[in-house]
Enzyme design. Structure first.
Site, mmCIF file in Angstrom:
data_model
loop_
_atom_site.group_PDB
_atom_site.id
_atom_site.type_symbol
_atom_site.label_atom_id
_atom_site.label_comp_id
_atom_site.label_asym_id
_atom_site.label_seq_id
_atom_site.Cartn_x
_atom_site.Cartn_y
_atom_site.Cartn_z
ATOM 1 N N HIS A 130 0.913 -1.633 0.396
ATOM 2 C CA HIS A 130 -0.105 0.358 -0.083
ATOM 3 C C HIS A 130 0.542 1.570 0.292
ATOM 4 O O HIS A 130 2.307 1.573 -0.256
ATOM 5 C CB HIS A 130 -0.938 -0.087 0.830
ATOM 6 N N ASP A 160 0.195 6.838 -3.327
ATOM 7 C CA ASP A 160 -1.102 6.681 -4.522
ATOM 8 C C ASP A 160 -1.405 8.167 -5.238
ATOM 9 O O ASP A 160 -1.695 7.116 -6.707
ATOM 10 C CB ASP A 160 -2.260 6.184 -3.295
#
Length: 380
Positions: A130, A160
């Site tokens: 992540h 991200d």
């Protein structure tokens, strides 16, 4: 209103979470026609959000890509598209029958945008991860935090969104520009690790020049310097101070009523602890709004620290239209600005699969064919 600078661009988005959808949102915001391919029977996504702003501005079809008929629907979409965006682990799209060779074999002009955490190859390519993991090995997480404390995750903004979705959107546009000359599409391999690393470019230069000598939380831009930090105000809120240059520092000193005091030279790191105490004491005497009013009209570089929910109400943001309300949700407006082809305000997210029948009709499927696909579970 013009339809936006990307009007006429056709994009197919294979549904995913966060970074790849953000890239598609940026393209849709600027006028591209984006069709999102969702699952025919949507499951419970870990971060699924009803009315998610990351789904705004495009149509959505529900397709079972585990079935050959579903893959063929997506291929027919990409036959007429300029761009495909996917954010799967390496090899997943190929196993679906929707990898670069399979898609671009039918449409050589297609720009195939891929976004992964680690990249399409390398030792970690197949591993899960992540934002926090990608930022960590990119060197973008370690510098963020207070001296003597743990690194602080900067939400999931670094890998991200900035290093992932935004990088992919830029890469897609670069490939489209190159296609003007070559007539050919290409694969854009955007890695969130590489994007997060790219964001630290200035830090590497500062380190090499001796301008970033210390550990986390002791340098000029990481909260180590008292003139570049946040401070608590009398009402328990916070202000941000960014008075680096001498003339801005001079304005800050005046605003805080410290002009007559014997202050140490603000760029002298040895004096930073004492100077921090002086600034903190002066700021703590006033509320956040009082300080903002005191600094108005100056170059003190003192601003309120606003929550995301407060930001839309700030007079500057309101004047610029930095936030808009879409589907009852206040959210950031499309950016950047264009003087000749400003994009329209995006429409609210459609329910997943809501546009399946309309899109299939545009692809040439007749009513009987659509009903047969629905009956067999190929479409939503």
């Amino acid at each position: 209103m013009k339809p936006g600078p990307l009007s006429g661009l056709k994009v197919v988005e294979l549904a995913g979470l966060a970074p790849a959808p953000f890239a598609a949102t940026m393209l849709a915001d600027l006028g591209a026609e984006v069709i999102r391919v969702d699952r025919a029977t949507p499951g419970a996504d870990v971060l699924g959000i009803a009315g998610d702003p990351l789904m705004r501005g495009r149509r959505t079809i529900g397709v079972d890509t585990k079935k050959p008929e579903g893959v063929e629907i997506v291929l027919r979409l990409t036959d007429r598209a300029d761009v495909l965006i996917e954010g799967f682990r390496p090899g997943v799209a190929e196993r679906m029958g929707l990898g670069p060779e399979q898609v671009r074999g039918r449409n050589p002009r297609l720009v195939y945008g891929r976004l992964t955490g680690w990249g399409q190859d390398g030792p970690l390519a197949p591993a899960a991860g992540h934002d926090i993991n990608y930022a960590a090995i990119a060197g973008a997480l370690e510098p963020i935090g207070r001296a003597g404390e743990r690194p602080v995750p900067p939400l999931n903004l670094v890998a991200d969104f900035a290093g992932g979705g935004m990088l992919l959107a830029m890469g897609v546009l670069a490939a489209l520009f190159e296609r003007v000359a070559s007539g050919r599409g290409q694969v854009v391999d955007a890695s969130m690790v590489e994007g997060a690393a790219l964001l630290t470019t200035q830090l590497h230069g500062m380190r090499a020049a001796g301008m970033w000598p210390g550990e986390r939380g002791t340098n000029i831009l990481d909260g180590g310097a008292p003139f570049y930090d946040t401070y608590e105000t009398a009402d328990g809120k916070y202000v941000a101070v960014g008075a680096i240059e001498m003339r801005f520092w001079g304005d800050l000193v005046k605003v805080l009523g410290l002009a007559g005091e014997d202050l140490p030279l603000h760029i002298n790191a040895d004096e930073w602890p004492r100077l921090r105490e002086i600034l903190a004491g002066a700021i703590a005497k006033h509320t956040r709004d009082e300080l903002v009013a005191m600094a108005e009209g100056t170059d003190a570089c003192l601003t309120p620290v606003l929550s995301p929910w407060e930001a839309a109400g700030h007079p500057h943001n309101a004047a610029r239209g930095t936030f808009v309300e879409i589907g009852g949700v206040v959210q950031p407006a499309p950016a950047p600005r264009f003087d000749r082809t400003p994009p329209q305000v995006p429409h609210a997210p459609h329910e997943k699969g809501a546009d399946t029948e309309a899109v299939l009709s545009e692809l040439g499927y007749d009513a009987a064919g659509i009903e047969a696909l629905r009956a067999s579970g190929v479409i939503a």
